[in-house]
Design a protein around this motif. Structure first.
Motif, PDB file in Angstrom:
ATOM      1  N   THR A  36      56.478  89.060  38.785  1.00 38.65           N
ATOM      2  CA  THR A  36      55.999  90.450  38.866  1.00 38.65           C
ATOM      3  C   THR A  36      54.646  90.589  38.159  1.00 38.65           C
ATOM      4  OG1 THR A  36      57.294  90.972  36.893  1.00 38.65           O
ATOM      5  CG2 THR A  36      58.284  91.479  39.019  1.00 38.65           C
ATOM      6  N   ASP A  37      54.627  90.352  36.843  1.00 40.87           N
ATOM      7  CA  ASP A  37      53.410  90.576  36.039  1.00 40.87           C
ATOM      8  C   ASP A  37      52.275  89.641  36.435  1.00 40.87           C
ATOM      9  OD1 ASP A  37      54.809  92.431  34.437  1.00 40.87           O
ATOM     10  OD2 ASP A  37      55.625  90.806  33.228  1.00 40.87           O
ATOM     11  N   ILE A  38      52.589  88.365  36.476  1.00 41.89           N
ATOM     12  CA  ILE A  38      51.526  87.370  36.632  1.00 41.89           C
ATOM     13  C   ILE A  38      51.088  87.275  38.098  1.00 41.89           C
ATOM     14  CG2 ILE A  38      50.834  84.994  36.096  1.00 41.89           C
ATOM     15  CD1 ILE A  38      51.701  86.778  33.618  1.00 41.89           C
ATOM     16  N   VAL A  98      49.388  96.199  29.624  1.00 38.89           N
ATOM     17  CA  VAL A  98      50.446  95.599  28.818  1.00 38.89           C
ATOM     18  C   VAL A  98      51.819  95.978  29.370  1.00 38.89           C
ATOM     19  CG1 VAL A  98      51.382  95.327  26.482  1.00 38.89           C
ATOM     20  CG2 VAL A  98      48.937  95.829  26.791  1.00 38.89           C
ATOM     21  N   ASP A  99      52.571  94.969  29.758  1.00 37.59           N
ATOM     22  CA  ASP A  99      53.958  95.170  30.177  1.00 37.59           C
ATOM     23  C   ASP A  99      54.771  95.542  28.926  1.00 37.59           C
ATOM     24  OD1 ASP A  99      56.369  94.905  31.720  1.00 37.59           O
ATOM     25  OD2 ASP A  99      56.620  92.908  30.852  1.00 37.59           O
ATOM     26  N   MET A 100      55.893  96.222  29.100  1.00 36.17           N
ATOM     27  CA  MET A 100      56.649  96.668  27.907  1.00 36.17           C
ATOM     28  C   MET A 100      57.872  95.795  27.629  1.00 36.17           C
ATOM     29  SD  MET A 100      56.358 100.785  28.110  1.00 36.17           S
ATOM     30  CE  MET A 100      55.462 101.516  29.448  1.00 36.17           C
ATOM     31  N   ASP A 101      58.854  95.792  28.551  1.00 41.67           N
ATOM     32  CA  ASP A 101      60.072  94.994  28.337  1.00 41.67           C
ATOM     33  C   ASP A 101      59.711  93.512  28.262  1.00 41.67           C
ATOM     34  OD1 ASP A 101      62.539  96.533  28.286  1.00 41.67           O
ATOM     35  OD2 ASP A 101      62.015  97.188  30.311  1.00 41.67           O
ATOM     36  N   GLY A 102      60.085  92.864  27.189  1.00 38.75           N
ATOM     37  CA  GLY A 102      59.810  91.435  27.063  1.00 38.75           C
ATOM     38  C   GLY A 102      58.463  91.134  26.415  1.00 38.75           C
ATOM     39  N   VAL A 103      57.640  92.189  26.212  1.00 36.45           N
ATOM     40  CA  VAL A 103      56.363  92.016  25.503  1.00 36.45           C
ATOM     41  C   VAL A 103      56.394  92.825  24.200  1.00 36.45           C
ATOM     42  CG1 VAL A 103      53.862  92.349  25.582  1.00 36.45           C
ATOM     43  CG2 VAL A 103      55.070  91.555  27.618  1.00 36.45           C
ATOM     44  N   GLY A 146      52.041  89.925  30.300  1.00 32.50           N
ATOM     45  CA  GLY A 146      53.404  90.136  30.770  1.00 32.50           C
ATOM     46  C   GLY A 146      54.290  88.940  30.534  1.00 32.50           C
ATOM     47  N   ASP A 147      55.602  89.161  30.666  1.00 27.87           N
ATOM     48  CA  ASP A 147      56.567  88.083  30.403  1.00 27.87           C
ATOM     49  C   ASP A 147      57.184  87.532  31.675  1.00 27.87           C
ATOM     50  OD1 ASP A 147      57.974  90.617  30.710  1.00 27.87           O
ATOM     51  OD2 ASP A 147      59.783  89.488  30.219  1.00 27.87           O
ATOM     52  N   ARG A 148      56.844  88.145  32.817  1.00 22.88           N
ATOM     53  CA  ARG A 148      57.568  87.763  34.032  1.00 22.88           C
ATOM     54  C   ARG A 148      56.600  87.219  35.076  1.00 22.88           C
ATOM     55  NH1 ARG A 148      62.868  90.825  35.410  1.00 22.88           N
ATOM     56  NH2 ARG A 148      63.518  89.640  37.221  1.00 22.88           N
TER      57      ARG A 148
HETATM   58 MG   LIG Z   1      58.575  92.518  31.256  1.00 25.53          MG
END
Ligand SMILES: [Mg+2]
Length: 266
Positions: free
Chosen positions: A219-221, A12-17, A214-216
């Motif tokens: 990077t995330d995806i 789990v990503d933090m910023d934006g999630v 993730g939201d990005r």
């Molecule tokens: Mg993020």
């Protein structure tokens, strides 16, 4: 409450999630609380130590211990420690300094240590630094051109805050990189595989058994898919709207986690 897909563990990503700036995102948090699957929380943000994130996540009502928090600063500290580096000049903040010192690395942040006293560190580590100065860039440049290993916490150009986007570590990295005339030897944060691989090890699952949330995209995806980890792209952070859905059956898109579990076909 069940996940719409089979899955044994969550990254789990933090910023934006979990939050956007200082504002929690309840549509995601409430769903995460209901899922009892093992979770590792990860962030490219290098400015705070892992204990701060653990406390912040616990304050949201999600139970987590320190071993299930990964930051780009912690990854950088572990990476240097494993390879025998004992000393670093740091362009970065408290969280990065803290994690490096916790791994037994001697940290210097004053550029005069290099520019005036002539010291030559074994490593230069660059992350987000709200106190960035011309001298810090110059000291990093000098150390790198004279042979220090060049480590970046992450390369995100920006990061989301309540008012929009703020300059990220990638912006600072670009300055150091331009001055030094070379790219970093290694970048810790997503989309580099280092954080993802550490997370899978902690969770003890294979890539295809996990889900990255993730939201990005870049990077995330992208980072998760490169390793074969299925990914859920939530539109609560940096991306608010997807124009062209990606052609990959292992990428799921939802406005929020709440939406994903109630309308999994979207
Ligand atoms: Mg993020």
């Amino acid at each position: 409450m069940k996940l719409p897909i089979p899955c044994r563990a969550l990254l789990v990503d933090m910023d934006g999630v979990l939050w956007r700036g200082h504002t929690p995102i309840p549509e995601n948090i409430e769903v995460l609380k209901e899922w009892s699957l093992p979770k590792v929380f990860l962030t490219n943000n290098s400015t705070k130590g892992r204990a701060r994130y653990r406390d912040r996540i616990r304050a949201l009502g999600i139970e987590v211990d320190l071993d299930h928090i990964l930051t780009s600063s912690y990854a950088a500290a572990r990476w240097l420690q494993k390879r025998g580096y004992r000393q670093a000049f740091v362009v970065g903040e408290e969280g990065l300094v803290e994690e490096l010192e916790a791994q037994g690395i001697e940290v210097h942040t004053d550029p005069r240590w290099i520019l005036e006293e002539g010291h030559r560190p074994e490593a230069v580590v660059v992350g987000t630094d709200h106190g960035l100065t011309y001298e810090k860039i110059w000291a990093a440049q000098r150390a790198i051109t004279e042979g220090a290993i060049f480590v970046a916490t992450n390369s995100d150009a920006t990061y989301p805050v309540e008012s929009g986007l703020a300059p990220g570590a990638g912006t600072i990295l670009a300055a150091v990189q331009t001055a030094a005339g070379r790219a970093p030897h290694v970048i810790m944060g997503k989309p580099s595989p280092i954080l993802f691989t550490q997370a899978l090890e902690i969770l003890g699952v294979r890539p295809e058994e996990a889900l990255m949330i993730g939201d990005r995209w870049d990077t995330d995806i992208v980072g998760a898919r490169k390793l074969g980890i299925p990914a859920l792209w939530v539109l609560t952070g940096i991306t608010q709207k997807v124009e062209q859905p990606p052609d990959d059956p292992h990428i799921y898109i939802a406005r929020t986690l709440r939406d994903w579990i109630t309308q999994p076909s979207l």
